[in-house]
Design a protein around this motif. Structure first.
Motif, PDB file in Angstrom:
ATOM      1  N   GLN A  60     101.619 -13.955  38.523  1.00 46.69           N
ATOM      2  CA  GLN A  60     100.609 -12.903  38.420  1.00 46.69           C
ATOM      3  C   GLN A  60      99.228 -13.530  38.525  1.00 46.69           C
ATOM      4  O   GLN A  60      98.854 -14.362  37.690  1.00 46.69           O
ATOM      5  CB  GLN A  60     100.748 -12.140  37.107  1.00 46.69           C
ATOM      6  CG  GLN A  60      99.864 -10.926  37.016  1.00 46.69           C
ATOM      7  CD  GLN A  60     100.241 -10.022  35.860  1.00 46.69           C
ATOM      8  OE1 GLN A  60     100.936 -10.417  34.933  1.00 46.69           O
ATOM      9  NE2 GLN A  60      99.780  -8.768  35.919  1.00 46.69           N
ATOM     10  N   ALA A  61      98.508 -13.140  39.553  1.00 50.45           N
ATOM     11  CA  ALA A  61      97.128 -13.579  39.734  1.00 50.45           C
ATOM     12  C   ALA A  61      96.202 -12.557  39.072  1.00 50.45           C
ATOM     13  O   ALA A  61      96.571 -11.391  38.900  1.00 50.45           O
ATOM     14  CB  ALA A  61      96.816 -13.694  41.223  1.00 50.45           C
ATOM     15  N   PRO A  62      94.987 -12.975  38.703  1.00 46.90           N
ATOM     16  CA  PRO A  62      94.048 -12.051  38.055  1.00 46.90           C
ATOM     17  C   PRO A  62      93.814 -10.804  38.904  1.00 46.90           C
ATOM     18  O   PRO A  62      93.560 -10.897  40.107  1.00 46.90           O
ATOM     19  CB  PRO A  62      92.772 -12.892  37.934  1.00 46.90           C
ATOM     20  CG  PRO A  62      93.251 -14.291  37.867  1.00 46.90           C
ATOM     21  CD  PRO A  62      94.441 -14.348  38.778  1.00 46.90           C
ATOM     22  N   GLY A  63      93.932  -9.645  38.267  1.00 42.77           N
ATOM     23  CA  GLY A  63      93.704  -8.397  38.959  1.00 42.77           C
ATOM     24  C   GLY A  63      94.833  -7.928  39.839  1.00 42.77           C
ATOM     25  O   GLY A  63      94.699  -6.907  40.528  1.00 42.77           O
ATOM     26  N   LYS A  64      95.934  -8.653  39.837  1.00 42.95           N
ATOM     27  CA  LYS A  64      97.071  -8.284  40.684  1.00 42.95           C
ATOM     28  C   LYS A  64      98.314  -8.030  39.838  1.00 42.95           C
ATOM     29  O   LYS A  64      98.397  -8.467  38.695  1.00 42.95           O
ATOM     30  CB  LYS A  64      97.352  -9.371  41.715  1.00 42.95           C
ATOM     31  CG  LYS A  64      96.241  -9.566  42.734  1.00 42.95           C
ATOM     32  CD  LYS A  64      96.670 -10.518  43.832  1.00 42.95           C
ATOM     33  CE  LYS A  64      95.586 -10.646  44.899  1.00 42.95           C
ATOM     34  NZ  LYS A  64      96.007 -11.552  46.000  1.00 42.95           N
ATOM     35  N   GLU A  65      99.277  -7.341  40.435  1.00 36.38           N
ATOM     36  CA  GLU A  65     100.529  -7.091  39.741  1.00 36.38           C
ATOM     37  C   GLU A  65     101.411  -8.342  39.748  1.00 36.38           C
ATOM     38  O   GLU A  65     101.285  -9.202  40.626  1.00 36.38           O
ATOM     39  CB  GLU A  65     101.274  -5.932  40.402  1.00 36.38           C
ATOM     40  CG  GLU A  65     100.596  -4.591  40.240  1.00 36.38           C
ATOM     41  CD  GLU A  65     101.458  -3.440  40.700  1.00 36.38           C
ATOM     42  OE1 GLU A  65     101.058  -2.287  40.507  1.00 36.38           O
ATOM     43  OE2 GLU A  65     102.552  -3.690  41.256  1.00 36.38           O
ATOM     44  N   GLU A  91      96.077 -19.389  47.566  1.00 32.57           N
ATOM     45  CA  GLU A  91      96.628 -18.078  47.220  1.00 32.57           C
ATOM     46  C   GLU A  91      97.873 -18.159  46.337  1.00 32.57           C
ATOM     47  O   GLU A  91      98.369 -17.132  45.871  1.00 32.57           O
ATOM     48  CB  GLU A  91      96.936 -17.260  48.479  1.00 32.57           C
ATOM     49  CG  GLU A  91      97.768 -18.000  49.522  1.00 32.57           C
ATOM     50  CD  GLU A  91      96.897 -18.626  50.613  1.00 32.57           C
ATOM     51  OE1 GLU A  91      95.850 -19.228  50.290  1.00 32.57           O
ATOM     52  OE2 GLU A  91      97.295 -18.508  51.799  1.00 32.57           O
ATOM     53  N   ASP A  92      98.382 -19.355  46.090  1.00 31.72           N
ATOM     54  CA  ASP A  92      99.479 -19.538  45.143  1.00 31.72           C
ATOM     55  C   ASP A  92      98.973 -19.620  43.699  1.00 31.72           C
ATOM     56  O   ASP A  92      99.781 -19.652  42.767  1.00 31.72           O
ATOM     57  CB  ASP A  92     100.264 -20.806  45.463  1.00 31.72           C
ATOM     58  CG  ASP A  92     100.986 -20.741  46.793  1.00 31.72           C
ATOM     59  OD1 ASP A  92     100.966 -21.753  47.529  1.00 31.72           O
ATOM     60  OD2 ASP A  92     101.566 -19.680  47.105  1.00 31.72           O
ATOM     61  N   THR A  93      97.666 -19.653  43.533  1.00 35.07           N
ATOM     62  CA  THR A  93      97.076 -19.721  42.198  1.00 35.07           C
ATOM     63  C   THR A  93      97.453 -18.487  41.390  1.00 35.07           C
ATOM     64  O   THR A  93      97.229 -17.361  41.816  1.00 35.07           O
ATOM     65  CB  THR A  93      95.550 -19.836  42.289  1.00 35.07           C
ATOM     66  OG1 THR A  93      95.216 -21.085  42.910  1.00 35.07           O
ATOM     67  CG2 THR A  93      94.919 -19.767  40.911  1.00 35.07           C
ATOM     68  N   ALA A  94      98.055 -18.719  40.214  1.00 36.26           N
ATOM     69  CA  ALA A  94      98.526 -17.617  39.377  1.00 36.26           C
ATOM     70  C   ALA A  94      99.133 -18.176  38.103  1.00 36.26           C
ATOM     71  O   ALA A  94      99.371 -19.381  37.988  1.00 36.26           O
ATOM     72  CB  ALA A  94      99.579 -16.786  40.112  1.00 36.26           C
TER      73      ALA A  94
END
Length: 126
Positions: free
Chosen positions: A39-44, A88-91
């Motif tokens: 889960q990334a910030p602001g995303k599901e 984009e794998d940051t989460a």
């Protein structure tokens, strides 16, 4: 009850690798379906990879060819080897488990998993 504890997160540059681990304990089920979510910030929260009780694996399209999910011999440890990491794998990455036999794309659906770990942060920089 299943207790899940993740480890192995951290910060890495783009193109680097990390290996996440998840230890399952305090359960009496004969087998578990297990998966990794993020889960990334602001995303599901989204499914990344899953493995069923027979060892068959499922991956999200975004990580196919880069990530590998596996289990230890006793199935009480779950791994996620992450190569060629991208920003984009940051989460926050979560380990999940469920005593039901789930297969295929069901392993990427968060609503089927009953037990969750606390998560481990992965940050990929340029």
């Amino acid at each position: 009850q299943v207790q899940l504890v993740e480890s192995g997160g951290g910060s890495v540059q783009s193109g680097g690798s990390l290996r996440l681990s998840c230890t399952a304990s305090a359960y009496t089920y004969s087998s578990l379906s297990m998966g990794w979510f993020r889960q990334a910030p602001g995303k599901e929260r989204e499914g990344v990879a899953g493995i069923d009780s027979d060892g068959r694996t499922t991956y999200a399209d975004s990580v196919k060819g880069r990530f590998t999910i596996s289990q230890g011999n006793a199935q009480s440890t779950l791994y996620l080897q992450m190569n060629s990491l991208k920003p984009e794998d940051t989460a926050m990455y979560y380990c999940a488990a469920d005593p039901q036999l789930w297969r295929g794309s069901y392993l990427l659906r968060r609503e089927v998993f009953r037990y969750w770990g606390q998560g481990t942060q992965v940050t990929v920089s340029l």
